[in-house]
Enzyme design. Structure first.
Site, PDB file in Angstrom:
ATOM      1  N   PHE A   1     -27.678   9.496 -14.051  1.00 43.49           N
ATOM      2  CA  PHE A   1     -27.882  10.315 -12.873  1.00 43.49           C
ATOM      3  C   PHE A   1     -27.743  11.630 -13.500  1.00 43.49           C
ATOM      4  CE2 PHE A   1     -25.595   6.682 -11.389  1.00 43.49           C
ATOM      5  CZ  PHE A   1     -26.250   6.378  -9.871  1.00 43.49           C
TER       6      PHE A   1
ATOM      7  N   TYR B   1     -12.097  14.357  -4.117  1.00 48.58           N
ATOM      8  CA  TYR B   1     -11.065  13.534  -4.923  1.00 48.58           C
ATOM      9  C   TYR B   1     -10.327  14.567  -5.840  1.00 48.58           C
ATOM     10  CZ  TYR B   1      -9.725  10.980  -9.097  1.00 48.58           C
ATOM     11  OH  TYR B   1      -8.890  10.669 -10.083  1.00 48.58           O
TER      12      TYR B   1
ATOM     13  N   ASP C   1       0.876  -1.146   0.159  1.00 52.51           N
ATOM     14  CA  ASP C   1      -0.035   0.035   0.003  1.00 52.51           C
ATOM     15  C   ASP C   1       0.920   1.294  -0.004  1.00 52.51           C
ATOM     16  OD1 ASP C   1      -1.784   2.114   0.685  1.00 52.51           O
ATOM     17  OD2 ASP C   1      -3.201   0.616   1.600  1.00 52.51           O
TER      18      ASP C   1
ATOM     19  N   ALA D   1      -4.501   5.257  -6.450  1.00 54.12           N
ATOM     20  CA  ALA D   1      -5.121   6.437  -5.965  1.00 54.12           C
ATOM     21  C   ALA D   1      -6.690   5.782  -5.534  1.00 54.12           C
ATOM     22  CB  ALA D   1      -5.446   7.651  -7.096  1.00 54.12           C
TER      23      ALA D   1
END
Length: 304
Positions: free
Chosen positions: A199, A139, A48, A72
């Site tokens: 959406f 983000y 990680d 990411a």
């Protein structure tokens, strides 16, 4: 390196004769994406990037000439729900990558960032690199912050860094059941005989770029001496409704049943995002080559 874009890059690097070490947690990345690469000599390290000491040890052992940084947290909704976790991965993780590179004497870092999520509701469409960033999602904010750490590292230590701000990437190996990648999701719905979910009203536009073009941009960036941020896209925007129509054209037999279901727009989403790609052409000699319909056909074939 075991994710969607990274595994495609690994294959391309092996095709050039490069030795490749992959770092991935395999949380969202898949070992199956690397089966061929591992058989060809690539090495996988389940590490990680938030674990700085272990990452530094892996990089010190491999002593690469170039690091391609694609690791990411990419879930926009999770970034809004848990911005601290998003920053831990995208900001602190990037600092760990830079420090590992410095300690191992790595000559070049090619960072992967985002175009639309950083620019937010841009004042100019297509959007050039000098647009003031106004991210709507955590983000985008964390990726922009990570870019600034690359600049700091270059000023302080002389690390050669370049950031590629990607449009909406799609193509084979993108998870049709994942959060990111509307084209892959639509391909999965079409293959399963299900209706796509939109959406908002579907008029929102994005700069959709095929993964093979992104990989060629990464290779061009690695071999260049360009620094700073460079947009990587097609320079053309397509709406979500446009995608539905292309899907119907690709599979006329199932077109009648491919009627979208509309739901409320999601918090943090922007309306329009198209990238100005003139700098990539000038600095990298790069342009996107795969058109939307051809790229979507390749993606649909991979899902089916």
């Amino acid at each position: 390196g075991a994710g969607f874009i990274g595994s495609n890059l690994v294959d391309a690097l092996l095709d050039t004769g490069a030795e490749v070490d992959v770092v991935d947690t395999l949380i969202t990345g898949r070992r199956s994406n690397l089966e061929d690469a591992l058989a060809r000599g690539a090495r996988l390290h389940e590490v990680d990037i938030t674990d700085g000491p272990t990452l530094a040890a892996v990089v010190a052992e491999a002593r690469p000439e170039v690091i391609f940084h694609l690791a990411a947290q990419i879930d926009v909704r999770r970034s809004i729900e848990d911005p601290a976790f998003d920053a831990q991965v995208n900001v602190a993780g990037t600092i760990n990558v830079l420090e590992a590179a410095r300690l191992a004497g790595v000559g070049r870092v090619v960072n992967t960032s985002t175009g639309g999520a950083i620019y937010g509701d841009a004042t100019r469409i297509p959007t050039p690199e000098d647009e003031e960033p106004r991210p709507m999602a955590a983000y985008g904010q964390s990726k922009f912050c990570a870019e600034r750490y690359l600049g700091w590292h270059e000023r302080l230590y002389g690390t050669s860094c370049v950031t590629l701000r990607l449009g909406n990437v799609y193509g084979p190996r993108q998870d049709p059941h994942g959060e990111a990648g509307v084209i892959a999701i639509f391909c999965g719905k079409l293959a399963a005989g299900e209706r796509p979910v939109i959406f908002g009203d579907g008029t929102q536009t994005r700069d959709y770029i095929y993964v093979g073009d992104v990989v060629s941009a990464q290779l061009a960036a690695a071999s260049s001496d360009a620094t700073g941020e460079i947009n990587i896209g097609t320079g053309a925007g397509s709406s979500v409704l446009d995608l539905v129509e292309v899907m119907r054209a690709l599979d006329p037999g199932r077109a009648a049943g491919f009627e979208p279901v509309f739901e409320d727009e999601r918090l943090g989403e922007i309306q329009d995002s198209t990238l100005d790609v003139a700098l990539a052409a000038g600095l990298l000699g790069w342009r996107a080559e795969v058109g939307l319909q051809d790229g979507m056909r390749l993606t649909l074939d991979a899902v089916a």
